[in-house]
Design an enzyme around this catalytic site. Structure first.
Site, mmCIF file in Angstrom:
data_model
loop_
_atom_site.group_PDB
_atom_site.id
_atom_site.type_symbol
_atom_site.label_atom_id
_atom_site.label_comp_id
_atom_site.label_asym_id
_atom_site.label_seq_id
_atom_site.Cartn_x
_atom_site.Cartn_y
_atom_site.Cartn_z
ATOM 1 N N LYS A 40 0.889 -1.169 0.042
ATOM 2 C CA LYS A 40 -0.070 0.084 -0.095
ATOM 3 C C LYS A 40 0.905 1.234 0.029
ATOM 4 O O LYS A 40 0.400 2.246 -0.657
ATOM 5 C CB LYS A 40 -1.009 -0.240 1.112
ATOM 6 C CG LYS A 40 -2.072 -1.069 0.933
ATOM 7 C CD LYS A 40 -3.267 -0.820 1.978
ATOM 8 C CE LYS A 40 -4.434 -1.986 1.507
ATOM 9 N NZ LYS A 40 -5.401 -1.863 2.497
ATOM 10 N N LYS A 99 -4.289 -11.026 -5.855
ATOM 11 C CA LYS A 99 -5.625 -11.328 -5.120
ATOM 12 C C LYS A 99 -6.407 -10.148 -5.430
ATOM 13 O O LYS A 99 -6.216 -9.156 -5.639
ATOM 14 C CB LYS A 99 -5.312 -11.296 -3.563
ATOM 15 C CG LYS A 99 -5.305 -9.947 -2.701
ATOM 16 C CD LYS A 99 -5.514 -10.195 -1.368
ATOM 17 C CE LYS A 99 -5.611 -8.727 -0.633
ATOM 18 N NZ LYS A 99 -6.684 -8.657 0.151
ATOM 19 N N LYS A 118 -11.123 -5.274 -2.876
ATOM 20 C CA LYS A 118 -12.266 -4.252 -2.956
ATOM 21 C C LYS A 118 -11.593 -2.658 -3.449
ATOM 22 O O LYS A 118 -12.327 -2.107 -4.125
ATOM 23 C CB LYS A 118 -13.017 -4.313 -1.802
ATOM 24 C CG LYS A 118 -12.424 -3.731 -0.429
ATOM 25 C CD LYS A 118 -13.395 -3.615 0.777
ATOM 26 C CE LYS A 118 -12.933 -4.397 1.906
ATOM 27 N NZ LYS A 118 -11.763 -4.209 2.451
HETATM 28 N N1 AQP Z 1 -9.015 -12.092 -2.393
HETATM 29 C C1 AQP Z 1 -9.329 -12.570 -1.282
HETATM 30 N N2 AQP Z 1 -9.535 -13.662 -1.028
HETATM 31 C C2 AQP Z 1 -9.971 -14.137 0.228
HETATM 32 N N3 AQP Z 1 -10.057 -13.286 1.267
HETATM 33 C C3 AQP Z 1 -9.834 -12.158 1.223
HETATM 34 N N4 AQP Z 1 -10.030 -11.160 2.239
HETATM 35 C C4 AQP Z 1 -9.467 -10.231 1.372
HETATM 36 N N5 AQP Z 1 -9.217 -10.138 0.280
HETATM 37 C C5 AQP Z 1 -9.516 -11.715 0.014
HETATM 38 C C6 AQP Z 1 -10.416 -11.424 3.577
HETATM 39 O O1 AQP Z 1 -11.399 -10.400 3.781
HETATM 40 C C7 AQP Z 1 -11.128 -9.859 5.180
HETATM 41 C C8 AQP Z 1 -11.362 -8.359 5.147
HETATM 42 O O2 AQP Z 1 -10.494 -8.032 4.797
HETATM 43 P P1 AQP Z 1 -10.213 -6.250 4.870
HETATM 44 O O3 AQP Z 1 -11.155 -5.471 4.475
HETATM 45 O O4 AQP Z 1 -9.635 -6.231 6.340
HETATM 46 O O5 AQP Z 1 -8.854 -6.046 4.091
HETATM 47 P P2 AQP Z 1 -7.939 -6.740 2.980
HETATM 48 O O6 AQP Z 1 -7.605 -8.020 3.422
HETATM 49 O O7 AQP Z 1 -6.734 -5.508 2.534
HETATM 50 O O8 AQP Z 1 -9.096 -6.835 1.842
HETATM 51 P P3 AQP Z 1 -9.224 -5.864 0.316
HETATM 52 O O9 AQP Z 1 -10.206 -6.528 -0.036
HETATM 53 O O10 AQP Z 1 -8.038 -6.133 -0.255
HETATM 54 O O11 AQP Z 1 -9.427 -4.422 0.931
HETATM 55 P P4 AQP Z 1 -8.676 -3.242 0.530
HETATM 56 O O12 AQP Z 1 -8.483 -3.267 -0.900
HETATM 57 O O13 AQP Z 1 -9.113 -2.165 1.350
HETATM 58 O O14 AQP Z 1 -6.983 -3.582 1.043
HETATM 59 C C9 AQP Z 1 -9.904 -10.501 5.767
HETATM 60 O O15 AQP Z 1 -10.234 -11.598 6.587
HETATM 61 C C10 AQP Z 1 -9.385 -10.616 4.610
HETATM 62 O O16 AQP Z 1 -8.235 -11.991 4.613
#
Ligand code: AQP
Length: 329
Positions: A112, A194, A197
């Site tokens: 990030k 991965k 969002k």
């Molecule tokens: N691609 C993924 N596959 C499986 N699990 C996922 N998680 C996130 N992406 C995947 C799981 O979702 C939960 C919440 O995640 P988060 O919102 O705390 O942040 P993150 O892991 O950084 O998810 P994102 O979607 O990638 O958000 P942004 O883009 O804001 O950084 C966690 O349990 C995570 O493992």
């Protein structure tokens, strides 16, 4: 007494199918067996720039989605992180006990910070907040996706260090719970990354609020390969294997059975059936979501959740403050 679990999602955008399959689906499955606490971690979202109005909207949307997927507020505690002050208070105690080297090693920080022009200190220090989120509720288990492995390891190391220094049973050492299928759902456009969002490429992700037409289009245009036979082979057919994992999770069928069924039917037929499956899972969630987002019930549930969370969290915080010598009364 039931063992406790804790987990959270950042309201940094609308959750994707990755968030659902990797974590949120398990929240529902686990709430009968465990004493569950599920948080909307809005303080994590501000480690990168956010539009305040959009952040407020996404916080409510995520709360409504928690309930729409089937989290039952009579069984689980659901709350917004910023409504429980102990989270930011404990984060400071933990920040003072974590090495800068440990923080700099976090892949989320590296990924990030590389995307930001100016990096806020919160992006480096957020793991302390995350360790705090977990230990505040004495969580024995944390249902998460595979990308959180490093954070859970950091939490376990921190708990060992803290308990060694201040006393055996002050903090509970957590263990992760990963889903059987889909612990790392990959981008539909680049299966080496991965699904996220906050990815700006809309085609890379399926949002939990996407309409059927969008879902069908995105799955149809998901990157696969030219082999043409449906196989689960993450090395040579990474895009297709990702789609098979999604199918396995949502249908709750073993990967082997899916491969046998679609082996000779071609990618087109498999993708079309997968799109129907995703729509059939998300449509009823979206229906409940639309009712909840327009109701006051949401605020009541979050207020009750915050009160309950505050009770538990303030006790853990007091325990930590006492042994660290910053409670003098
Ligand atoms: N691609 C993924 N596959 C499986 N699990 C996922 N998680 C996130 N992406 C995947 C799981 O979702 C939960 C919440 O995640 P988060 O919102 O705390 O942040 P993150 O892991 O950084 O998810 P994102 O979607 O990638 O958000 P942004 O883009 O804001 O950084 C966690 O349990 C995570 O493992």
């Amino acid at each position: 007494m039931k063992e406790t679990i804790f987990s959270g999602v950042q309201p940094s955008s609308i959750p994707t199918l990755g968030n659902y399959i990797g974590a949120m689906k398990s929240f529902v499955d686990l709430q009968d067996k465990y004493q569950a606490t599920y948080c909307i971690v809005n303080q994590h979202a501000i480690t990168v720039p956010q539009d305040p109005e959009i952040l407020v909207r996404q916080t409510k949307q995520l709360a409504a989605l928690y309930l729409a997927i089937g989290i039952d507020p009579n069984k689980s505690t659901v709350f917004v992180q910023s409504e429980v002050p102990a989270h930011s208070q404990i984060a400071w105690l933990i920040t003072c006990q974590i090495g800068v080297g440990e923080l700099e090693r976090m892949t989320q920080y590296k990924d990030k910070s590389a995307k930001q022009e100016s990096v806020g200190a919160g992006l480096l220090c957020y793991p302390a907040l995350m360790v705090g989120d977990i230990v505040l509720y004495d969580a024995k288990y944390v249902p998460v996706g595979d990308d959180q492995r490093q954070h859970i390891e950091l939490t376990r190391n921190f708990v060992d260090r803290f308990n060694n220094r201040y006393g055996e049973d002050i903090l509970v050492k957590p263990e992760p719970i990963y889903p059987n299928a889909g612990k790392r759902v990959m981008s539909l456009q680049d299966p080496s990354r991965k699904m996220s969002k906050s990815d700006e490429n809309e085609k890379s992700k399926i949002s939990m609020l996407d309409e059927p037409g969008q879902i069908i289009k995105k799955i149809k245009s998901a990157v696969t390969d030219s082999i043409g036979v449906v196989n689960y082979d993450t090395a040579n057919q990474a895009g297709l294997s990702n789609l098979i994992e999604i199918y396995a999770s949502l249908s709750e069928q073993p990967i082997k059975k899916i491969v046998n069924q679609y082996h000779d039917l071609g990618y087109g037929r498999f993708k079309s059936d997968l799109a129907d499956l995703v729509v059939s899972v998300l449509e009823p969630i979206q229906k409940r979501y639309n009712q909840l987002i327009a109701s006051d019930e949401l605020y009541d549930i979050l207020s009750i959740g915050a009160t309950k969370a505050n009770e538990t969290a303030s006790q853990t915080l007091a325990r930590m403050e006492k042994v660290m010598g910053i409670r003098y009364r």
